[in-house]
Write an enzyme that holds these catalytic residues in place. Structure first.
Site, PDB file in Angstrom:
ATOM      1  N   GLU A 234      -1.115   9.396  -5.537  1.00 43.80           N
ATOM      2  CA  GLU A 234      -2.198  10.362  -5.323  1.00 43.80           C
ATOM      3  C   GLU A 234      -2.273  11.428  -6.417  1.00 43.80           C
ATOM      4  OE1 GLU A 234      -1.343  11.861  -1.443  1.00 43.80           O
ATOM      5  OE2 GLU A 234      -2.503  10.297  -0.436  1.00 43.80           O
TER       6      GLU A 234
ATOM      7  N   LYS B   4       0.875  -1.184   0.000  1.00 42.41           N
ATOM      8  CA  LYS B   4       0.000   0.000   0.000  1.00 42.41           C
ATOM      9  C   LYS B   4       0.908   1.229   0.000  1.00 42.41           C
ATOM     10  CE  LYS B   4      -0.905   2.705   2.756  1.00 42.41           C
ATOM     11  NZ  LYS B   4      -0.349   4.039   3.248  1.00 42.41           N
TER      12      LYS B   4
ATOM     13  N   THR C  76       9.712   2.266   1.663  1.00 46.15           N
ATOM     14  CA  THR C  76       8.618   3.222   1.739  1.00 46.15           C
ATOM     15  C   THR C  76       7.322   2.451   1.861  1.00 46.15           C
ATOM     16  OG1 THR C  76       7.618   5.169   0.749  1.00 46.15           O
ATOM     17  CG2 THR C  76       8.182   3.388  -0.741  1.00 46.15           C
TER      18      THR C  76
END
Lengths: 381, 381
Positions: free
Chosen positions: B257, B166, B177
């Site tokens: 995003e 995720k 990360t």
């Protein structure tokens, strides 16, 4: 008013057709003397525009009698042809004003990687009429995406400093950012000008980091005519240069591309000043925090996540963070409710207490907005 | 499928009410053995969440038999109370699965600086039913702003690796990360797992820099059950781990995003690999270049302005830059017309030739868009 506030200077701003948007795009400032001392600081970007390479040579002897600035083209990454344009521009100014070519500073700003046309520059310089009240027009002519000209003046005891600045994007200094010309009629030798200018830019333009992007064309220039006949106290002069640099830096912040908040990041109780600047700059470059401020969201976790990436001395679990006076994080834990923070005003103050010493520094930045993205996705079109 | 592709693992994903948006928010993965070797890499951010602090202790002996992950809260900057929540979560998993508490890894993701409620975690763990096909649900449960789950599998000769990931924002590694769990039925001791994982993350997650913001909660975990009974060739195993890490990293990039472009920055002919990564990362973090790509504007001057801020070995005036196959900058001067560059496709390839050696590296990033600003100005609301 701008660069003609101090005695001993003439200036002009005129339109020569370089800017797609129209408007004035060529400025000249002439130091009429009796002195011609000068100092300048330049971008530390290794990718330097041709006018930077030229001006660094000109300033080496501490003498400059004129500066010519254009918007509408950075003349950067334009090779030897671009350098010839810079050189020919300086030659034309020297011929026009009867000066030595190697005493003429050149600055350019605009799109990188496009040749700057020489003909309009030569024609504009030929017709330019410099006057003792031309400072306002000169300030207009150096604008790119600025929404208004930036000027400032500071008056000493019988002497003064005036200045103009441009810069709204690619706004992160190192050393110096954007184009700034300061003029003074104080009688100050070049070495003292240089010391005062470096001292001033270190705590003003160097701590403005609007978008983390360092320019290829930054130059801050200080010219001294000595026309007041007054030799000011060194500390007083340095303070005045710092005042005018700080005022212009904050004007640049207030007009930064697309911004809706001016953010001051004050780091206190740092082990040393470098740590305080490093912490402030890390927060200033954190897109997530800057986007949160745009949304009036006091997301202090993003402040701490940014601070945590630095090598500054501090205990990550004993930091206080206040936003607009509300201590949202106390000793690394949730403090006052984030709901108490009012981010509606344009001014935002972030206070970071590192609890590791006594040094302090403030870094200025802006929020990350839809308009910033919009302006910078359409800049070259 | 996901973390239950390899033999010897059971998993579950369920909804316990932590996420404001609703949906599954708790995942458990259980290594059924016969081996319980494990390795993990963690964020290098000094601001570490409580589950990171806990998991670093758990992994120290190379043994972990379960991992529990929640979305809906980062449990970071929540002090000793937050650490107790992490510890109690591990205890509850250990009790449920009859394990040692110190063999249970914990991961959390979500908003920083809010306490994570313990009751729903304990209730969820109590009722959880782990199964051999629970991997898909587990991958759903770790999502935050991800638009879809990310899973991948790689099959070796009689053994395999599966994984889930995720991460859509605060996406810049160092080391590791986001949250990633990889499981394998290969029989590999912990030290070899660790070497393979570090080798793989170095060239995958570590070179993904979507928005320059390093998380406080990043963790990449690799669990080995040995259930295949096969000890793979070390190089073959390392290659497989690298393949799955790279696949998951590029899935994260593609779902970052608000992004509208996936940008690969390939730096070639560098003096060494570190230089190539440094140059790529500097371009990846340049907001002006990223906004230009959003606007389909091949503004190569912004690439060079970013490269010029690095200390890598190169001659700033002898660089070539190509964008999607068009050499827009040749030896530091304008090359082919920027009008030839087509930035309409999602995939953007930037090729930077430093002409200073033989080393190469690629860094992956995304463009800076209106949607990125929008999502991140409204994240916590």
């Amino acid at each position: 008013m701008s660069v003609t506030h101090a005695k001993g200077f003439a200036a002009v701003g005129l339109e020569i057709g370089l800017k797609n948007s129209g408007g004035k795009d060529l400025a000249l400032v002439h130091n009429l003397g009796p002195r011609n001392a000068a100092a300048a600081v330049f971008t530390s970007n290794r990718a330097k525009a041709n006018p930077i390479i030229w001006s660094q040579q000109v300033i080496a002897d501490g003498i400059a009698t004129a500066i010519v600035l254009n918007s509408g083209g950075a003349n950067c990454y334009t090779g030897s042809r671009g350098f010839q344009v810079t050189h020919a521009t300086a030659e034309a100014v020297a011929a026009k004003l009867d000066l030595s070519t190697t005493d003429v500073l050149v600055c350019s700003t605009g799109l990188i990687g496009e040749q700057l046309p020489l003909e309009p520059l030569l024609a504009g310089i030929e017709t330019a009429q410099l006057t003792a009240d031309g400072g306002a027009d000169a300030a207009l002519a150096i604008m790119t995406t600025d929404s208004h000209p930036k000027t400032s003046v500071v008056d000493g005891a019988g002497w003064s400093i005036g200045g103009m600045a441009k810069g709204a994007g690619m706004l992160a200094p190192g050393l110096a950012t954007m184009l700034v010309v300061l003029t003074t009629d104080a009688d100050v030798p070049a070495s003292d000008l240089d010391a005062a200018l470096r001292s001033a830019t270190r705590v003003s333009f160097d701590r403005l980091d609007s978008d983390g992007c360092m320019s290829t064309n930054d130059q801050v220039t200080l010219l001294a005519s000595g026309a007041s006949g007054i030799v000011p106290d060194a500390a007083e002069f340095r303070a005045a240069v710092t005042t005018i640099c700080l005022d212009l830096a904050l004007q640049l912040q207030a007009d930064a591309e697309g911004s809706s908040h001016d953010i001051s990041i004050e780091t206190v109780n740092a082990a040393n000043e470098d740590d305080a600047v490093m912490v402030g700059r890390s927060v200033a470059r954190n897109n997530l925090f800057k986007a949160a401020v745009f949304g009036n969201d006091p997301n202090w976790g993003r402040v701490l996540a940014a601070v945590g990436t630095t090598s500054a001395t501090f205990d990550p679990y004993d930091i206080d963070v206040s936003i607009n006076g509300v201590m949202v994080c106390r000793s690394g834990e949730p403090g006052q409710s984030r709901d108490l923070v009012d981010l509606a005003p344009r001014a935002v103050h972030v206070l970071i207490d590192l609890k590791s010493g006594t040094d302090t520094a403030t870094v200025w930045t802006n929020d990350l907005t839809h308009d910033y993205v919009h302006e910078n996705s359409a800049y070259s079109s």
